[in-house]
Write a protein that holds these residues in place. Structure first.
Motif, PDB file in Angstrom:
ATOM      1  N   ALA A 275      -8.536 122.724  55.465  1.00 61.31           N
ATOM      2  CA  ALA A 275      -7.616 121.601  55.280  1.00 61.31           C
ATOM      3  C   ALA A 275      -6.211 121.959  55.753  1.00 61.31           C
ATOM      4  N   ALA A 276      -5.760 123.180  55.487  1.00 59.76           N
ATOM      5  CA  ALA A 276      -4.443 123.617  55.962  1.00 59.76           C
ATOM      6  C   ALA A 276      -4.387 123.611  57.482  1.00 59.76           C
ATOM      7  N   SER A 277      -5.479 124.014  58.115  1.00 58.47           N
ATOM      8  CA  SER A 277      -5.559 123.967  59.575  1.00 58.47           C
ATOM      9  C   SER A 277      -5.428 122.537  60.084  1.00 58.47           C
ATOM     10  N   ALA A 278      -6.124 121.613  59.441  1.00 64.75           N
ATOM     11  CA  ALA A 278      -6.061 120.208  59.848  1.00 64.75           C
ATOM     12  C   ALA A 278      -4.656 119.642  59.687  1.00 64.75           C
ATOM     13  N   LEU A 279      -4.006 119.956  58.581  1.00 65.51           N
ATOM     14  CA  LEU A 279      -2.654 119.439  58.349  1.00 65.51           C
ATOM     15  C   LEU A 279      -1.689 119.924  59.416  1.00 65.51           C
ATOM     16  N   ALA A 280      -1.773 121.204  59.791  1.00 69.00           N
ATOM     17  CA  ALA A 280      -0.909 121.728  60.844  1.00 69.00           C
ATOM     18  C   ALA A 280      -1.221 121.083  62.185  1.00 69.00           C
ATOM     19  N   ASN A 281      -2.494 120.847  62.440  1.00 70.42           N
ATOM     20  CA  ASN A 281      -2.904 120.198  63.689  1.00 70.42           C
ATOM     21  C   ASN A 281      -2.383 118.764  63.758  1.00 70.42           C
ATOM     22  N   LEU A 282      -2.481 118.024  62.661  1.00 71.42           N
ATOM     23  CA  LEU A 282      -1.968 116.658  62.626  1.00 71.42           C
ATOM     24  C   LEU A 282      -0.457 116.643  62.848  1.00 71.42           C
ATOM     25  N   ASP A 283       0.244 117.648  62.308  1.00 77.24           N
ATOM     26  CA  ASP A 283       1.686 117.748  62.538  1.00 77.24           C
ATOM     27  C   ASP A 283       1.992 117.848  64.027  1.00 77.24           C
ATOM     28  N   ILE A 284       1.226 118.673  64.740  1.00 71.81           N
ATOM     29  CA  ILE A 284       1.447 118.842  66.173  1.00 71.81           C
ATOM     30  C   ILE A 284       1.155 117.553  66.932  1.00 71.81           C
TER      31      ILE A 284
END
Length: 424
Positions: free
Chosen positions: A308-317
């Motif tokens: 989930a942390a990976s997804a959140l960072a990806n969505l930020d980008i």
């Protein structure tokens, strides 16, 4: 520029979708990646014109995602979300995806990947109708050429025949309709009976089945027909989501409001495996209100905090760099570049123009003479520094959303040279 085996000796890795009798002798070892490029162990550089398996939307080597993953691993590496357990990254991701989803009051069921998401959606569709007092509504419709993963339920509803064959009986109660003929959907519903059908699964753009954009009006008409008959409309956005078609879930360009959306791949750009199902609030309500009752289904790693942390960072980008709009801007240049191959005698068709993906279909006479031609051409293109994906009859491209037009121009050049080398 080919690499084979590893320093530890002959491979013991069984590769998916591979003839291991051949692969064990000539593995291609990917050593590192950056941006739209991957590198082999000898330093050879290759344009990743497929974003790996359709998923690396923000490009390779994003330190921001790596840092988010590392920080989460140090704080809470992994924990389940069964029963009343939860964690902050999973909660934040579900809330964010709910706000991005096109259906009202969406609930998010997180999974480990696309195949899990399809199985979840099929089971949820059938379970919903049982809860509604219509246990006879179990039939699942899908389209020919469609790919819905390789789990048991996904294999059973998939529309790529070679993926369905050789396993014995698959699950009952599934039918496939023509991928581009709305009348076939109508007649199939009439033949089976709408009161027997639970859901219709539909990729906005068919991906692994040949990169087939929908005929104008098809998706809108299909959604209307499903609504008319009370059939759940499920958009399979595993490939199409998170910028690949220019929107968050791929369905926005047709103003569709599906009852469920399956997703994976681009939600993390593949950095950590994660998928899920966005479920309309009204569809989730019987499971969330009143006596509720559990849905006896889920994956060990559902709601995995590091994923989930990976997804959140990806969505930020994706948001910060406006990559969804970039996909819109690049879909025509990619299609135009691929169309330069249309005059090649070994090419039968070029498809694209709806999202940052496309396909080069080999000519029937080429395929008739050699069914392995797509794989051979893809290998020859790789030898010329460009990775394309061989399908049953075509070569697929789906570069990272960060690709440049100069990099796009390398794709048809390498494919043309590969066609000349393999087909002549």
């Amino acid at each position: 520029m080919h690499t084979s085996a590893t320093e530890s000796g002959p491979t013991r890795l069984w590769h998916p979708f591979a003839n291991m009798a051949e692969v064990k002798q000539r593995q291609f070892l990917v050593d590192r990646a950056e941006g739209a490029w991957i590198y082999d162990r000898e330093g050879g550089r290759y344009l990743d014109a497929t974003a790996a398996l359709w998923y690396c939307n923000v490009g390779h080597g994003r330190a921001e995602i790596a840092d988010a993953v590392a920080a989460q691993l140090r704080r809470l590496d992994a924990y389940f979300v069964f029963n009343d357990f939860t964690n902050e990254p999973a909660e934040r991701l579900a809330h964010r995806l709910s706000e991005l989803a096109p259906m009202p009051d969406a609930r998010i069921f997180l999974t480990s990947g696309g195949g899990d998401s399809i199985d979840t959606a099929v089971k949820l569709a059938r379970r919903y109708w049982i809860r509604q007092g219509s246990p006879e509504r179990v039939h699942i419709l899908s389209r020919r050429h469609s790919y819905h993963g390789t789990h048991g339920l996904g294999t059973s509803i998939g529309g790529i025949d070679p993926n369905r064959e050789g396993y014995g009986p698959l699950i009952e109660g599934t039918s496939r309709v023509a991928h581009d003929d709305i009348d076939d959907l109508r007649t199939t519903i009439d033949r089976i009976g709408a009161d027997k059908i639970a859901a219709f699964f539909c990729e906005p753009v068919i991906g692994a089945g040949g990169v087939r954009p929908p005929q104008p009006g098809y998706l809108e008409a299909a959604a209307e027909i499903c609504a008319e008959h009370g059939i759940l409309f499920v958009a399979d956005a595993v490939i199409c989501g998170f910028g690949r078609l220019g929107g968050w879930f791929g369905v926005e360009r047709w103003n569709l409001t599906p009852d469920m959306i399956t997703f994976a791949k681009g939600v993390t750009s593949g950095y950590v495996p994660l998928g899920g199902v966005a479920v309309a609030g009204w569809l989730a309500e019987p499971f969330w209100e009143g006596d509720g009752g559990s849905l006896p289904h889920g994956q060990t790693y559902s709601g995995h905090p590091t994923a989930a942390a990976s997804a959140l960072a990806n969505l930020d980008i994706l948001e910060r760099e406006n990559l969804l709009a970039r996909a819109d801007a690049l879909e025509r240049p990619l299609y135009d570049a691929l169309r330069t191959l249309h005059e090649h005698p070994a090419v039968g068709d070029v498809r694209g123009g709806v999202g940052l993906l496309g396909a080069v279909e080999l000519a029937p006479e080429v395929l008739g003479a050699d069914t392995t031609a797509p794989a051979r051409v893809a290998r020859a293109a790789r030898e010329r520094g460009v990775i394309v994906r061989p399908l049953a009859t075509a070569l697929a491209v789906s570069p990272p959303l960060t690709v440049t037009e100069d990099e796009i121009a390398l794709i048809p050049k390498a494919v043309a040279e590969a066609l000349d080398a393999v087909v002549g």
